[in-house]
Write a protein that holds these residues in place. Sequence first.
Motif, short mmCIF file in Angstrom:
data_model
loop_
_atom_site.label_atom_id
_atom_site.label_comp_id
_atom_site.label_asym_id
_atom_site.label_seq_id
_atom_site.Cartn_x
_atom_site.Cartn_y
_atom_site.Cartn_z
N GLU A 32 49.98 25.14 3.26
CA GLU A 32 49.89 24.06 2.28
C GLU A 32 50.92 24.19 1.15
O GLU A 32 51.00 23.32 0.30
CB GLU A 32 48.48 24.00 1.70
CG GLU A 32 47.44 23.58 2.70
CD GLU A 32 46.04 23.54 2.12
OE1 GLU A 32 45.88 23.63 0.88
OE2 GLU A 32 45.09 23.41 2.92
N ARG A 33 51.68 25.27 1.17
CA ARG A 33 52.72 25.53 0.18
C ARG A 33 52.20 25.38 -1.25
O ARG A 33 52.77 24.66 -2.08
CB ARG A 33 53.93 24.63 0.41
CG ARG A 33 54.57 24.81 1.76
CD ARG A 33 55.75 23.90 1.94
NE ARG A 33 56.14 23.80 3.30
CZ ARG A 33 57.08 24.54 3.88
NH1 ARG A 33 57.68 25.47 3.20
NH2 ARG A 33 57.39 24.34 5.15
N VAL A 34 51.11 26.06 -1.50
CA VAL A 34 50.48 26.04 -2.83
C VAL A 34 51.40 26.75 -3.82
O VAL A 34 51.92 27.82 -3.54
CB VAL A 34 49.10 26.73 -2.78
CG1 VAL A 34 48.50 26.87 -4.16
CG2 VAL A 34 48.17 25.98 -1.85
N ALA A 35 51.58 26.12 -4.98
CA ALA A 35 52.39 26.73 -6.04
C ALA A 35 51.68 27.97 -6.55
O ALA A 35 50.47 27.96 -6.75
CB ALA A 35 52.60 25.73 -7.17
N ASP A 36 52.46 29.03 -6.76
CA ASP A 36 51.92 30.30 -7.24
C ASP A 36 50.68 30.70 -6.43
O ASP A 36 49.57 30.78 -6.95
CB ASP A 36 51.58 30.20 -8.73
CG ASP A 36 51.23 31.54 -9.35
OD1 ASP A 36 51.65 32.57 -8.81
OD2 ASP A 36 50.52 31.54 -10.37
N PRO A 37 50.87 30.93 -5.12
CA PRO A 37 49.71 31.18 -4.24
C PRO A 37 48.91 32.41 -4.68
O PRO A 37 49.46 33.49 -4.87
CB PRO A 37 50.34 31.38 -2.87
CG PRO A 37 51.76 31.72 -3.12
CD PRO A 37 52.13 31.10 -4.43
N PRO A 38 47.61 32.26 -4.82
CA PRO A 38 46.76 33.36 -5.32
C PRO A 38 46.26 34.28 -4.21
O PRO A 38 45.06 34.50 -4.05
CB PRO A 38 45.61 32.61 -5.98
CG PRO A 38 45.47 31.37 -5.16
CD PRO A 38 46.86 31.01 -4.73
N ILE A 39 47.17 34.83 -3.43
CA ILE A 39 46.80 35.67 -2.29
C ILE A 39 46.15 36.98 -2.76
O ILE A 39 45.10 37.37 -2.25
CB ILE A 39 48.05 35.97 -1.42
CG1 ILE A 39 48.76 34.70 -1.03
CG2 ILE A 39 47.68 36.85 -0.23
CD1 ILE A 39 48.29 33.96 0.14
N ALA A 40 46.79 37.68 -3.69
CA ALA A 40 46.24 38.95 -4.16
C ALA A 40 44.88 38.74 -4.82
O ALA A 40 43.96 39.56 -4.65
CB ALA A 40 47.21 39.61 -5.15
N GLU A 41 44.74 37.65 -5.55
CA GLU A 41 43.47 37.36 -6.20
C GLU A 41 42.36 37.14 -5.19
O GLU A 41 41.24 37.61 -5.37
CB GLU A 41 43.61 36.13 -7.11
CG GLU A 41 44.47 36.37 -8.34
CD GLU A 41 45.96 36.15 -8.10
OE1 GLU A 41 46.37 36.00 -6.92
OE2 GLU A 41 46.71 36.15 -9.08
N PHE A 42 42.69 36.42 -4.10
CA PHE A 42 41.69 36.22 -3.05
C PHE A 42 41.35 37.54 -2.37
O PHE A 42 40.20 37.78 -2.01
CB PHE A 42 42.16 35.20 -2.01
CG PHE A 42 41.66 33.82 -2.28
CD1 PHE A 42 40.31 33.55 -2.30
CD2 PHE A 42 42.54 32.78 -2.52
CE1 PHE A 42 39.83 32.28 -2.56
CE2 PHE A 42 42.08 31.51 -2.78
CZ PHE A 42 40.73 31.26 -2.79
#
Length: 127
Positions: A32-42
């Motif tokens: 989805e090409r999310v801006a500033d993807p919150p991968i580490a947070e997830f």
Amino acid sequence: MKNIFLAIVIHVIVPLIGLLFFLFLRKKIKEERVADPPIAEFFILFATYGGLLIVAITTLFWQWSGLASLGSLYLVLIAPFIMIFLAYRMKNNKIISIYHELIYYLSTSYFIIAPLTFLILFLISDK
């Protein structure tokens, strides 16, 4: 045989399902090409809530161990500070995407979910 199966479910299958769901979510966020993807947070959220689930399942169906004690210490002493940090970080970023908003609500909900989980486990477990 039942004990081996139960141990495998608690310590292998449940974490594996969580990891697979995290990887699926990570892939979806990237697609989805999310801006500033919150991968580490997830990842932090999955590890923390997964730890809470493992402690609950261990309390209900398995024998307590030193590792369960360490997990509980993390959930009580360290995770609240991490959740405060995540909530603070996502407070202004929750408008970026549904994923950022979800992290905000899950990190703030920890302060309701974790104490209730521990209270329920305390009340229903053998003393």
